[in-house]
Design a protein around this motif. Sequence first.
Motif, PDB file in Angstrom:
ATOM      1  N   LYS A  92       0.855  -1.183   0.000  1.00 31.41           N
ATOM      2  CA  LYS A  92       0.000   0.000   0.000  1.00 31.41           C
ATOM      3  C   LYS A  92       0.899   1.244   0.000  1.00 31.41           C
ATOM      4  N   THR A  95      -0.806   4.982   3.481  1.00 30.21           N
ATOM      5  CA  THR A  95      -1.876   4.638   4.424  1.00 30.21           C
ATOM      6  C   THR A  95      -1.380   4.630   5.871  1.00 30.21           C
ATOM      7  N   TYR A 139       2.812  -5.365   3.714  1.00 26.56           N
ATOM      8  CA  TYR A 139       2.029  -6.062   4.737  1.00 26.56           C
ATOM      9  C   TYR A 139       2.108  -7.570   4.526  1.00 26.56           C
ATOM     10  N   SER A 230      -3.783   7.537  -1.311  1.00 32.54           N
ATOM     11  CA  SER A 230      -3.721   6.365  -0.438  1.00 32.54           C
ATOM     12  C   SER A 230      -4.448   5.200  -1.096  1.00 32.54           C
ATOM     13  N   GLN A 231      -3.727   4.088  -1.241  1.00 25.11           N
ATOM     14  CA  GLN A 231      -4.337   2.956  -1.942  1.00 25.11           C
ATOM     15  C   GLN A 231      -3.495   1.700  -1.796  1.00 25.11           C
ATOM     16  N   GLU A 232      -4.122   0.561  -2.110  1.00 22.39           N
ATOM     17  CA  GLU A 232      -3.418  -0.696  -2.243  1.00 22.39           C
ATOM     18  C   GLU A 232      -2.979  -0.834  -3.686  1.00 22.39           C
ATOM     19  N   ASP A 234      -2.273  -2.881  -6.798  1.00 23.31           N
ATOM     20  CA  ASP A 234      -2.612  -4.174  -7.390  1.00 23.31           C
ATOM     21  C   ASP A 234      -1.516  -4.647  -8.327  1.00 23.31           C
TER      22      ASP A 234
END
Length: 238
Positions: A92, A95, A139, A230-232, A234
Amino acid sequence: MSKQVYQLGPVEYGFPSPELALDEPDGLLAFGGDLSNQRLKLAYQSGIFPWFSEDEPIMWWSPSIRAVINLSNFHISKSLKKYQKKNNFIVKINTQFESVIDSCQQQRVNQEGTWITPSMKQAYMSLHQTGLAHSVEVYHNNKIVGGLYGIMQSGVFCGESMFHTMTNASKLACWALVNWLQRHNAHFIDCQLTNPYLTSLGASELTRQEFLTKLKLAQKYKMPENMWQSQELDNIYE
């Protein structure tokens, strides 16, 4: 102007030319001033960065030899690729900026002391809030296990620090950063000072003048508006 250590005032934000930095200690250009957003923004635009310990005045540097990672030269070992595929890592951005800088600070304290003083942390938190400082977070099992942070206001990502609590997690953060920058046609990563770890990732060295020339070209870069939302991320390792 001659080579000497220049004292910065509390009001004027300008810096002397990086070419006037001392030969010994290599790259020391100035001291004093403050860590305001405006001064830090100008410093990074000029190829200058702050680096000092808690019991020292603010010191500003532009070393004669600069470490950079050209995005196409980033080295990914076969073992790192296998490790990434074996584990279910999630990446990410922006975040958990404060958690990343806290973890970088703690890891440095545990190893050899840190330049991430309380005032430095506060300054970079402020830069983050204004959209100039960014974090990459790795993560595993819903727990942050590695990451890095730095400044980006042109085509250059100026890396500040990284950490890991799980094997290779800082390398995975750097790999994700490189891929993210490539997706957005950015120029390169400024690593400031070289070390064996960065060299293993593909970092190379430039003279100060070579670096400043590349930095000037990178100022023409137009950053996509949502690049650091803010993001994951992909499929970031594909």
